[in-house]
Enzyme design. Structure first.
Site, PDB file in Angstrom:
ATOM      1  N   ASP A  67      -7.974 -21.869 -13.384  1.00 24.96           N
ATOM      2  CA  ASP A  67      -6.974 -22.444 -12.489  1.00 24.96           C
ATOM      3  C   ASP A  67      -6.469 -23.723 -13.144  1.00 24.96           C
ATOM      4  O   ASP A  67      -7.219 -24.690 -13.302  1.00 24.96           O
ATOM      5  CB  ASP A  67      -7.582 -22.743 -11.122  1.00 24.96           C
ATOM      6  CG  ASP A  67      -6.521 -22.984 -10.056  1.00 24.96           C
ATOM      7  OD1 ASP A  67      -5.332 -23.068 -10.419  1.00 24.96           O
ATOM      8  OD2 ASP A  67      -6.889 -23.090  -8.872  1.00 24.96           O
TER       9      ASP A  67
ATOM     10  N   ASP B 162      -0.323 -19.946 -12.862  1.00 25.65           N
ATOM     11  CA  ASP B 162      -1.349 -20.881 -13.336  1.00 25.65           C
ATOM     12  C   ASP B 162      -2.778 -20.450 -13.010  1.00 25.65           C
ATOM     13  O   ASP B 162      -3.699 -21.256 -13.100  1.00 25.65           O
ATOM     14  CB  ASP B 162      -1.100 -22.261 -12.737  1.00 25.65           C
ATOM     15  CG  ASP B 162      -1.190 -22.265 -11.214  1.00 25.65           C
ATOM     16  OD1 ASP B 162      -0.888 -21.228 -10.599  1.00 25.65           O
ATOM     17  OD2 ASP B 162      -1.563 -23.300 -10.640  1.00 25.65           O
ATOM     18  N   GLU B 163      -2.970 -19.182 -12.667  1.00 29.42           N
ATOM     19  CA  GLU B 163      -4.286 -18.764 -12.199  1.00 29.42           C
ATOM     20  C   GLU B 163      -4.542 -17.314 -12.594  1.00 29.42           C
ATOM     21  O   GLU B 163      -3.655 -16.472 -12.485  1.00 29.42           O
ATOM     22  CB  GLU B 163      -4.338 -18.920 -10.671  1.00 29.42           C
ATOM     23  CG  GLU B 163      -5.678 -18.665 -10.045  1.00 29.42           C
ATOM     24  CD  GLU B 163      -5.623 -18.849  -8.525  1.00 29.42           C
ATOM     25  OE1 GLU B 163      -6.667 -18.643  -7.892  1.00 29.42           O
ATOM     26  OE2 GLU B 163      -4.540 -19.181  -7.990  1.00 29.42           O
TER      27      GLU B 163
END
Length: 468
Positions: A11, A105-106
């Protein structure tokens, strides 16, 4: 559950805000809030410095400004965010063929499937190396969680934030989870959390002690069984390499309700073009065009039309969206418009002419015949935008945070604008904090620019150095 912590969850830390701080040296270490800047805007991401003031994602931007009046408020730059995300996801795919992105983003990564980790020691080394590689490639930090299941890996990365790594050894799950809030578990939102609190359950340990039967009685079988398993740290979900996109869509919320039917139609066509750009970028085409309209009273209407075959042709999508708009009553005003495409395919229907002919067929019940006549009226001689008619002069708009380039001073970004002027800070990734200069909004030497890469050779021109 695996016997080794070989599922990794990455993350990126305050991703949008961190990208902005990395690309704008003067904002490093300062409160940065990214989101819609209009009266109805909401916060997309806040830097950790801004979070100390209580600012968080999904908060109304007006409230954020009251809580953090000295923060830097910037528009999102999704082109840059996607480019950075592609770099990060590329590093993950070097580790394993099983990478499951959840957002820009993860992502989850199955390290065992890639043969790069098989026990706690090798998983820890892989996680540490990944964080170093991401920092070198993007200049950004990410938090990593390692565990024997997806749920626990995500819990671990959240506990590791910001800029950390946490490995949960198999066999220690219940001890680690017990003191944590029930809100830590996936699917436990404010409503479920409050329902459990009223029953005297606030921690995961208390959730486990309640037992499966009691939880089923409280929240129903489907949710209760899942809650009990998560409280015990049990999660057998595999990492799924590819998630098939089901739809592609774009939407805009307007600062002031739109009443002009011509303006509304123009916005729909603009959204249709943006939607097609995103559709093509994903390598898809689609058969069903969807129009979303949120009216002044917050009532939301959706209309859809299915074509004869999949398309990624902007004119076809524009025409379909225009026909759908004709079936919607916009009296009273519109606060949000959206255009989407569903029924995705990885090929494009060749016979686009056949699809265009659909516009000439009788409209379905409840729909008008289309918007061709209205569009022709807009282009009538003497109408604004008609051939041979000069366009009225429009003041250029400079959104805070957007990229610009000046012929003398080089690359920079907009700090703010108003009263016919725009203020620009001239700096770029890797440079020292730059100087601020103010120009007229229509200065011919100032132009919008593409974002610069976060990591790479500096592109400061000699004239810019001399000017600075």
């Amino acid at each position: 559950m695996r016997a080794a912590p070989t599922i990794l969850h990455l993350d990126m830390d305050a991703f949008y805000a961190s990208v902005e701080q990395a690309s704008k040296p003067s904002l490093r270490g300062k409160a940065v809030i990214v989101g819609g800047l209009g009266p109805r805007g909401v916060v997309a991401t806040a830097s950790y410095e801004a979070r100390r003031f209580g600012v968080h994602s999904a908060m109304p931007m007006a409230q954020a400004r009251r809580m953090c009046p000295n923060g830097a408020y910037l528009v999102p730059r999704f082109t840059l965010y996607r480019a950075v995300s592609d770099v990060v996801m590329g590093l993950l795919r070097e580790l394993s063929p099983l990478v499951e992105p959840l957002s820009l983003d993860e992502a989850f990564v199955d390290l065992e499937a890639g043969g790069v980790a098989w026990d706690a020691e090798s998983a820890l080394a892989t996680g540490q190396q990944l964080r170093a590689d991401i920092l070198a490639a993007t200049g950004l930090s990410g938090s990593v969680g390692l565990a024997g299941s997806k749920m626990l890996a995500k819990v671990a990365s959240e506990e590791a934030k910001p800029n950390g790594l946490l490995l949960i050894e198999p066999g220690t799950e219940r001890e680690l989870l017990a003191p944590m809030s029930v809100r830590t578990l996936p699917g436990v939102g404010p409503a479920t959390g409050e329902h459990l609190r009223r029953a005297g359950i606030t921690t995961i340990g208390e959730l486990a002690e309640a037992g499966e039967d009691e939880l089923v009685r409280m929240v129903g079988r489907a949710h209760g069984v899942g809650l009990y398993r998560m409280a015990l740290g049990l999660d057998d979900r595999p990492v799924v390499a590819e998630r098939d996109a089901k739809s592609v869509s774009v939407e805009d919320t307007f600062d002031v309700d739109l009443h002009d039917r011509v303006r509304i139609r123009g916005e729909v066509q603009r959204l249709a073009d943006r939607c097609v750009q995103r559709l093509r970028a994903s390598g898809h085409s689609g058969r069903t065009i969807v129009l979303k309209v949120r009216r002044y009273d917050f009532s939301t209407l959706t209309r859809s039309e299915t074509l004869r075959g999949p398309t990624d042709d902007p004119s076809v999508v524009r025409e379909a969206a225009g026909r759908l708009l004709e079936a919607v009553d916009t009296t009273g005003g519109v606060r949000l418009l959206g255009v989407g495409v569903t029924g995705l395919a990885d090929y494009t229907q060749e016979d686009l002419f056949a699809q265009s002919l659909a516009a000439e067929e009788p409209a379905a019940e409840g729909e008008s015949a289309g918007s061709t006549g209205a569009l022709e009226a807009e282009e009538a001689p003497g109408a604004p935008g008609a051939p041979g008619t000069p366009e009225p002069a429009r003041e250029r708009h400079w959104a805070a945070g957007s990229d610009v380039r000046h012929t003398v001073y080089g690359p920079g970004w907009v700090q703010g604008s108003g009263v016919g002027r725009v203020t620009v800070r001239f700096e770029q990734p890797g440079s020292e904090p730059g100087r601020v200069r103010t120009f007229l909004v229509d200065d011919p030497e100032l132009e919008p620019s593409d974002p610069l890469p976060l990591v790479g050779p500096a592109s400061v021109s000699p004239s810019a150095r001399a000017a600075g």
